[in-house]
Design an enzyme around this catalytic site. Structure first.
Site, short mmCIF file in Angstrom:
data_model
loop_
_atom_site.label_atom_id
_atom_site.label_comp_id
_atom_site.label_asym_id
_atom_site.label_seq_id
_atom_site.Cartn_x
_atom_site.Cartn_y
_atom_site.Cartn_z
N GLY A 45 0.78 -1.24 0.00
CA GLY A 45 0.00 0.00 0.00
C GLY A 45 0.80 1.28 0.00
O GLY A 45 0.36 2.30 -0.53
N GLU A 100 4.12 4.07 5.97
CA GLU A 100 2.89 3.30 5.72
C GLU A 100 1.88 4.16 4.97
O GLU A 100 1.90 5.38 5.07
CB GLU A 100 2.25 2.89 7.05
CG GLU A 100 2.57 1.50 7.51
CD GLU A 100 1.82 0.41 6.73
OE1 GLU A 100 1.40 0.66 5.59
OE2 GLU A 100 1.67 -0.69 7.28
N ASP A 101 0.98 3.50 4.24
CA ASP A 101 -0.12 4.26 3.66
C ASP A 101 -1.16 4.60 4.72
O ASP A 101 -1.66 5.70 4.78
CB ASP A 101 -0.76 3.51 2.48
CG ASP A 101 -1.18 2.09 2.83
OD1 ASP A 101 -0.76 1.57 3.89
OD2 ASP A 101 -1.95 1.49 2.06
N ASP A 104 -4.49 1.85 10.82
CA ASP A 104 -5.91 1.67 11.09
C ASP A 104 -6.05 1.21 12.55
O ASP A 104 -5.98 2.04 13.46
CB ASP A 104 -6.43 0.63 10.08
CG ASP A 104 -7.94 0.54 10.01
OD1 ASP A 104 -8.62 1.21 10.79
OD2 ASP A 104 -8.44 -0.23 9.18
N LYS A 132 -6.05 6.64 10.88
CA LYS A 132 -7.46 6.39 11.21
C LYS A 132 -7.59 6.25 12.73
O LYS A 132 -7.82 5.16 13.27
CB LYS A 132 -7.96 5.12 10.50
CG LYS A 132 -8.90 5.42 9.35
CD LYS A 132 -9.59 4.18 8.84
CE LYS A 132 -10.71 4.58 7.88
NZ LYS A 132 -11.33 3.42 7.25
N PHE A 153 -14.53 3.58 3.84
CA PHE A 153 -13.59 2.65 3.23
C PHE A 153 -12.89 3.42 2.13
O PHE A 153 -13.52 3.88 1.18
CB PHE A 153 -14.35 1.44 2.67
CG PHE A 153 -13.43 0.35 2.22
CD1 PHE A 153 -13.06 -0.65 3.11
CD2 PHE A 153 -12.92 0.34 0.93
CE1 PHE A 153 -12.17 -1.64 2.71
CE2 PHE A 153 -12.03 -0.64 0.53
CZ PHE A 153 -11.67 -1.64 1.42
N ASP A 160 -6.00 -0.14 -1.68
CA ASP A 160 -6.76 -0.99 -2.61
C ASP A 160 -8.06 -1.51 -2.03
O ASP A 160 -8.28 -1.51 -0.82
CB ASP A 160 -5.90 -2.20 -3.03
CG ASP A 160 -5.84 -3.26 -1.93
OD1 ASP A 160 -5.58 -2.89 -0.76
OD2 ASP A 160 -6.07 -4.44 -2.24
N ARG A 166 -5.42 0.95 -6.62
CA ARG A 166 -4.18 1.49 -6.06
C ARG A 166 -3.59 2.58 -6.95
O ARG A 166 -2.85 3.44 -6.49
CB ARG A 166 -3.12 0.38 -5.94
CG ARG A 166 -3.39 -0.67 -4.88
CD ARG A 166 -2.11 -1.48 -4.64
NE ARG A 166 -2.34 -2.78 -4.04
CZ ARG A 166 -2.43 -3.01 -2.74
NH1 ARG A 166 -2.35 -2.01 -1.88
NH2 ARG A 166 -2.61 -4.23 -2.27
C1 PRP Z 1 -2.99 -2.16 5.21
C2 PRP Z 1 -1.99 -1.05 5.47
C3 PRP Z 1 -1.34 -1.45 6.76
C4 PRP Z 1 -2.44 -2.18 7.47
C5 PRP Z 1 -3.05 -1.27 8.51
O1 PRP Z 1 -2.33 -3.22 4.61
O2 PRP Z 1 -1.05 -0.91 4.43
O3 PRP Z 1 -0.22 -2.29 6.55
O4 PRP Z 1 -3.44 -2.53 6.51
O5 PRP Z 1 -4.06 -1.92 9.22
P1 PRP Z 1 -4.03 -2.09 10.79
O6 PRP Z 1 -3.58 -0.78 11.38
O7 PRP Z 1 -5.47 -2.39 11.13
O8 PRP Z 1 -3.11 -3.22 11.12
P2 PRP Z 1 -3.10 -4.35 3.77
O9 PRP Z 1 -3.28 -5.56 4.62
O10 PRP Z 1 -4.35 -3.77 3.18
O11 PRP Z 1 -2.03 -4.71 2.66
P3 PRP Z 1 -1.47 -3.81 1.47
O12 PRP Z 1 -0.52 -2.80 2.08
O13 PRP Z 1 -0.77 -4.79 0.60
O14 PRP Z 1 -2.64 -3.13 0.81
#
Ligand code: PRP
Length: 182
Positions: A45, A100-101, A104, A132, A153, A160, A166
């Site tokens: 991400g 990080e993107d 959450d 978030k 969302f 994605d 993306r």
């Molecule tokens: C997303 C994002 C973080 C994670 C955050 O990754 O890039 O790594 O979720 O969530 P959290 O704070 O609840 O742990 P994702 O699993 O969507 O993979 P990606 O980066 O390949 O899109």
């Protein structure tokens, strides 16, 4: 039951993101001046945010990439996180910035803080485009946060839905429909 995206509503335009990324990069440049810094991109991400952020760095950072997966096939937020690609550079004695993107729940970042923090780094900070805050279950603070988003969302600019969207240059809220079948 399936979820389908039936509409995307722009939340942050490419221009707004660019402005914010420049502001973050300026703060990071001030904070890391003269330091041996390694910026870590959390794939997938963060790829777009990372690319835009680091090209504005002037401290001559090293760059490295990592990827995470969960075991058991559940989402990362299950709390059971593994490296599917670890870092390749030595991080010992270096100032490490995790990029990080989105943060959450914070489960992923908490895992990274523990793992990377155990490698004798000199300092460890977090940059995330989206913070978030209201979804947070773990106690952690994002040092360099682009935007705080508390609902919806979101996709685009690296984020994605099932591997799609993306590539979008802006960030969008996805309106989801609940359907049946495929
Ligand atoms: C997303 C994002 C973080 C994670 C955050 O990754 O890039 O790594 O979720 O969530 P959290 O704070 O609840 O742990 P994702 O699993 O969507 O993979 P990606 O980066 O390949 O899109």
């Amino acid at each position: 039951m399936t979820l389908r995206i039936n509409n995307l509503r722009e939340l942050f335009s490419a221009k707004e993101i660019e402005t914010r990324v420049c502001e973050l990069a300026a703060r990071i440049n001030d904070d890391y001046r003269g330091k041996n810094m390694v910026a870590l991109c959390v794939l997938n991400g963060a790829f777009m945010f990372f690319a835009d952020l680091v090209r504005r760095f002037d401290m001559g950072p090293e760059l490295d990439f990592l990827r995470l997966s969960s075991y058991g096939g559940n989402s990362l937020s299950s709390g059971r996180v593994l490296f599917s690609k670890d870092t390749e550079l030595s991080l010992e004695g270096k100032h490490v910035l995790i990029v990080e993107d989105i943060v959450d729940t914070g489960v992923t970042m908490n895992f990274l803080l523990r793992e990377i923090g155990s490698r004798n780094v000199k300092s460890l900070r977090i940059a995330a485009l989206i913070d978030k805050v209201e979804r947070r279950t773990e106690k952690l603070t994002v040092d360099y946060a682009g935007f705080t988003v508390n609902w919806g969302f979101i996709v685009g600019y690296g984020l994605d839905y099932a591997g799609r969207f993306r590539e979008l240059p802006g960030i969008h809220v996805a309106e989801l429909d609940v359907g049946s079948g495929s």
